[in-house]
Design a protein around this motif. Sequence first.
Motif, mmCIF file in Angstrom:
data_model
loop_
_atom_site.group_PDB
_atom_site.id
_atom_site.type_symbol
_atom_site.label_atom_id
_atom_site.label_comp_id
_atom_site.label_asym_id
_atom_site.label_seq_id
_atom_site.Cartn_x
_atom_site.Cartn_y
_atom_site.Cartn_z
ATOM 1 N N ASP A 85 -7.222 47.468 20.940
ATOM 2 C CA ASP A 85 -7.071 48.528 19.935
ATOM 3 C C ASP A 85 -5.858 49.407 20.247
ATOM 4 O O ASP A 85 -5.068 49.724 19.356
ATOM 5 N N ILE A 86 -5.704 49.775 21.506
ATOM 6 C CA ILE A 86 -4.546 50.582 21.897
ATOM 7 C C ILE A 86 -3.273 49.768 21.749
ATOM 8 O O ILE A 86 -2.246 50.277 21.286
ATOM 9 N N MET A 87 -3.338 48.481 22.108
ATOM 10 C CA MET A 87 -2.180 47.609 21.922
ATOM 11 C C MET A 87 -1.769 47.570 20.449
ATOM 12 O O MET A 87 -0.587 47.656 20.131
ATOM 13 N N MET A 88 -2.748 47.457 19.558
ATOM 14 C CA MET A 88 -2.456 47.392 18.119
ATOM 15 C C MET A 88 -1.837 48.695 17.635
ATOM 16 O O MET A 88 -0.849 48.685 16.891
ATOM 17 N N GLU A 89 -2.392 49.822 18.068
ATOM 18 C CA GLU A 89 -1.830 51.120 17.673
ATOM 19 C C GLU A 89 -0.391 51.259 18.153
ATOM 20 O O GLU A 89 0.482 51.704 17.400
ATOM 21 N N MET A 90 -0.142 50.885 19.401
ATOM 22 C CA MET A 90 1.205 50.983 19.965
ATOM 23 C C MET A 90 2.158 50.020 19.256
ATOM 24 O O MET A 90 3.315 50.360 18.993
ATOM 25 N N PHE A 91 1.665 48.824 18.935
ATOM 26 C CA PHE A 91 2.486 47.832 18.242
ATOM 27 C C PHE A 91 2.878 48.328 16.851
ATOM 28 O O PHE A 91 4.040 48.261 16.453
ATOM 29 N N GLU A 92 1.891 48.844 16.111
ATOM 30 C CA GLU A 92 2.157 49.327 14.748
ATOM 31 C C GLU A 92 3.127 50.500 14.746
ATOM 32 O O GLU A 92 3.892 50.672 13.799
ATOM 33 N N ALA A 93 3.132 51.295 15.809
ATOM 34 C CA ALA A 93 4.040 52.445 15.912
ATOM 35 C C ALA A 93 5.403 52.045 16.492
ATOM 36 O O ALA A 93 6.310 52.879 16.558
ATOM 37 N N GLY A 94 5.537 50.777 16.921
ATOM 38 C CA GLY A 94 6.785 50.325 17.535
ATOM 39 C C GLY A 94 6.907 50.680 19.000
ATOM 40 O O GLY A 94 7.915 50.374 19.638
ATOM 41 N N GLU A 95 5.875 51.311 19.558
ATOM 42 C CA GLU A 95 5.926 51.768 20.942
ATOM 43 C C GLU A 95 5.769 50.624 21.942
ATOM 44 O O GLU A 95 6.403 50.636 22.998
ATOM 45 N N LEU A 96 4.939 49.648 21.607
ATOM 46 C CA LEU A 96 4.701 48.554 22.544
ATOM 47 C C LEU A 96 5.960 47.714 22.720
ATOM 48 O O LEU A 96 6.338 47.378 23.845
ATOM 49 N N GLN A 97 6.631 47.397 21.621
ATOM 50 C CA GLN A 97 7.858 46.609 21.697
ATOM 51 C C GLN A 97 8.892 47.333 22.557
ATOM 52 O O GLN A 97 9.552 46.724 23.396
ATOM 53 N N GLN A 98 9.031 48.631 22.361
ATOM 54 C CA GLN A 98 9.987 49.423 23.123
ATOM 55 C C GLN A 98 9.619 49.431 24.606
ATOM 56 O O GLN A 98 10.470 49.241 25.470
ATOM 57 N N LEU A 99 8.349 49.648 24.900
ATOM 58 C CA LEU A 99 7.888 49.669 26.287
ATOM 59 C C LEU A 99 8.125 48.326 26.953
ATOM 60 O O LEU A 99 8.600 48.264 28.098
ATOM 61 N N LEU A 100 7.809 47.249 26.257
ATOM 62 C CA LEU A 100 8.002 45.927 26.841
ATOM 63 C C LEU A 100 9.486 45.647 27.096
ATOM 64 O O LEU A 100 9.840 45.061 28.113
#
Length: 109
Positions: A85-100
């Motif tokens: 769920d947190i991964m999905m929220e971060m992905f939808e906000a573009g945060e996960l891609q940036q972090l990775l």
Amino acid sequence: MSDVNQRISDIVQNNQVVLFMKGTPLFPQCGFSSRAIQILDHCGAPYETVDVLQDMEIRQGIKAYSDWPTIPQLYVGGEFLGGSDIMMEMFEAGELQQLLTERAAPGTA
């Protein structure tokens, strides 16, 4: 530190991106693990997985290690991020891609 905590710590510290999940990337054994794999695949960053169904000590130990009650669990650069769920929220906000991009490159933490 207990043996299982040391094993988990070694996995987390020795992999830039690691997902503790149920099953494997090709055969996830729950919908949440499947969604986590889809998100990571879409991001395109290399990652490792640990199938908690193959090791009951890891399955229980990872919950205590992170103080998070559910699986899957994502670690990036040695830090716990959360579950699907947190991964999905971060992905939808573009945060996960940036972090990775920032943290998952070899030699960074």
